[in-house]
Design an enzyme around this catalytic site. Sequence first.
Site, PDB file in Angstrom:
ATOM      1  CG  HIS A 243     -12.062  -2.834  10.818  1.00 33.28           C
ATOM      2  ND1 HIS A 243     -11.309  -3.604  11.664  1.00 33.28           N
ATOM      3  CD2 HIS A 243     -11.179  -2.230   9.988  1.00 33.28           C
ATOM      4  CE1 HIS A 243     -10.014  -3.476  11.363  1.00 33.28           C
ATOM      5  NE2 HIS A 243      -9.915  -2.651  10.338  1.00 33.28           N
TER       6      HIS A 243
ATOM      7  CG  HIS B 216      -0.552  -0.483   2.493  1.00 33.10           C
ATOM      8  ND1 HIS B 216       0.599  -0.072   3.091  1.00 33.10           N
ATOM      9  CD2 HIS B 216      -1.115  -1.372   3.342  1.00 33.10           C
ATOM     10  CE1 HIS B 216       0.722  -0.675   4.265  1.00 33.10           C
ATOM     11  NE2 HIS B 216      -0.304  -1.473   4.430  1.00 33.10           N
TER      12      HIS B 216
ATOM     13  CG  ASP C  24      -4.823  -2.765   3.210  1.00 29.88           C
ATOM     14  OD1 ASP C  24      -4.975  -3.790   3.894  1.00 29.88           O
ATOM     15  OD2 ASP C  24      -4.317  -1.721   3.661  1.00 29.88           O
TER      16      ASP C  24
HETATM   17  C1  NCD Z   1      -5.355  -3.325   8.091  1.00 29.24           C
HETATM   18  C2  NCD Z   1      -6.210  -4.212   8.953  1.00 29.24           C
HETATM   19  O1  NCD Z   1      -7.307  -3.784   9.344  1.00 29.24           O
HETATM   20  O2  NCD Z   1      -5.854  -5.379   9.204  1.00 29.24           O
HETATM   21  N1  NCD Z   1      -5.797  -1.972   8.247  1.00 29.24           N
HETATM   22  C3  NCD Z   1      -5.576  -0.944   7.413  1.00 29.24           C
HETATM   23  O3  NCD Z   1      -5.940   0.172   7.740  1.00 29.24           O
HETATM   24  N2  NCD Z   1      -5.019  -1.115   6.246  1.00 29.24           N
HETATM   25  C4  NCD Z   1      -3.918  -3.489   8.435  1.00 29.24           C
HETATM   26  C5  NCD Z   1      -2.951  -2.953   7.398  1.00 29.24           C
HETATM   27  O4  NCD Z   1      -3.098  -3.206   6.195  1.00 29.24           O
HETATM   28  O5  NCD Z   1      -1.966  -2.324   7.755  1.00 29.24           O
HETATM   29 ZN    ZN Z   2      -0.580  -2.546   6.131  1.00 28.75          ZN
HETATM   30 ZN    ZN Z   3      -3.322  -4.714   5.068  1.00 27.77          ZN
END
Ligand code: NCD
Ligand code: ZN
Ligand code: ZN
Length: 430
Positions: A308, A231, A304
């Site tokens: 949540h 990322h 990514d």
């Molecule tokens: C990711 C996660 O929720 O596992 N969160 C994020 O904001 N990208 C972790 C990560 O990719 O660093």
């Molecule tokens: Zn990450």
């Molecule tokens: Zn991630």
Amino acid sequence: MKTVLIKGARPYGEGDPVDVLVEDGVITDIGALDTPEDAEVIEAGGQVLLPGFVDLHTHLREPGREDTETIATGSAAAALGGYTAVFAMANTDPVADNAVIVDHVWRRGQEAGLVDVHPVGAVTVGLKGEKLAELGTMAKSEARVKVFSDDGLCVADPLLMRRALEYSTALGVVIAQHAEEPRLTVGAQAHEGEQAARLGYTGWPASAEESIVARDCLLAEHANARLHVCHVSTAGTADILKWAKERGTKVSAEVTPHHLLLTDERLATYDPVNKVNPPLRTGSDAEKLRAALAEGVIDCVATDHAPHAVQDKDCEWSSARPGMLGLQTALSIVVETMVRTGLLDWRGVARVMSERPAEIGNLSDHGRPIEVGEPANLTLVDPDTEWTVRGAELASIAANTPYEGMRLPGVVTATLLRGRITAREGKIAS
Ligand code: NCD
Ligand code: ZN
Ligand code: ZN
């Protein structure tokens, strides 16, 4: 096994429509074809046919947070998004830092049967950044782990990172780094800049990413190892990658759809759906990332995808977890930011969504050319139709999409995994 005839598709969006015949999981003929009696027919109507997408960076929350995503629901989201393979990050609970967990994830993916779920192994035991995990055991296990990452956290110790890179070369695997110097992001909430200052958020400086990327490029170069940067979010990182690649460093990099489209202007909403790590940056960063992707300085797009729970997102900004959904919206964001702007044609989309990620992840059966004799991992895209994003309607259990209510171009109309239709017209095929 079933025979599938895709009638009237345009591979890579080029030329006149052709028919593509798929038998026993393989493309067996391309041209003006008769329909075999037993064939399942997909009327493509001139839509764009691409190699199935490969996501190098997905969070499926199994084991541990099955209330937000499971391997099965994440696989469904992936298939609906046009993916045929995804790499599932190791930051689960328990952490995927041993053969038992990675093999479990791999098998659950095969049971779900919608995409190949390749587990990413942790670089360090428990993601603690103290001791290397048994990379060799995971690489040789049933899951054949090909990518290792402590994603969510940075392998900040340069000696550990150096050792990991050295081992990775011997094993023929790749280390994917979440580049974040932790000393520079203590308490960080948003991109360090005007927006964060105005809203009183502690800043996450670009230098926290760039200093690690520069360091790791040098470590990889000296170890003659491969490095993958997760990322990428800043213009400065793109410059460092360009410099390293020109020197012959074996570095690859990904950018997320959200860093291509969204900016820290979004902070003004105070809505934690926009909280993500690394944070949304400025408009000029996004602009630079698009150009770097078009140029090949950034190799590919990775979602990514980070589901949540409502209680972890619908709260005060500072206590919200970072991360946003991505699997079902990735293609549309790429169409919006890269195709409609003329930065990429459909060949380019195939490159950044399928071919390069398959190469980086060492997958020999994905990201292949659309040719006779090749595995039928395919995605059919209606490039012109627009759709409205509704988090509640996505296949993920969580609904934390930053694109809620947005109209986006580009609809995945069919996905085939080894010749089997996994998704069709927005529904999982049973
Ligand atoms: C990711 C996660 O929720 O596992 N969160 C994020 O904001 N990208 C972790 C990560 O990719 O660093
Ligand atoms: Zn990450
Ligand atoms: Zn991630």
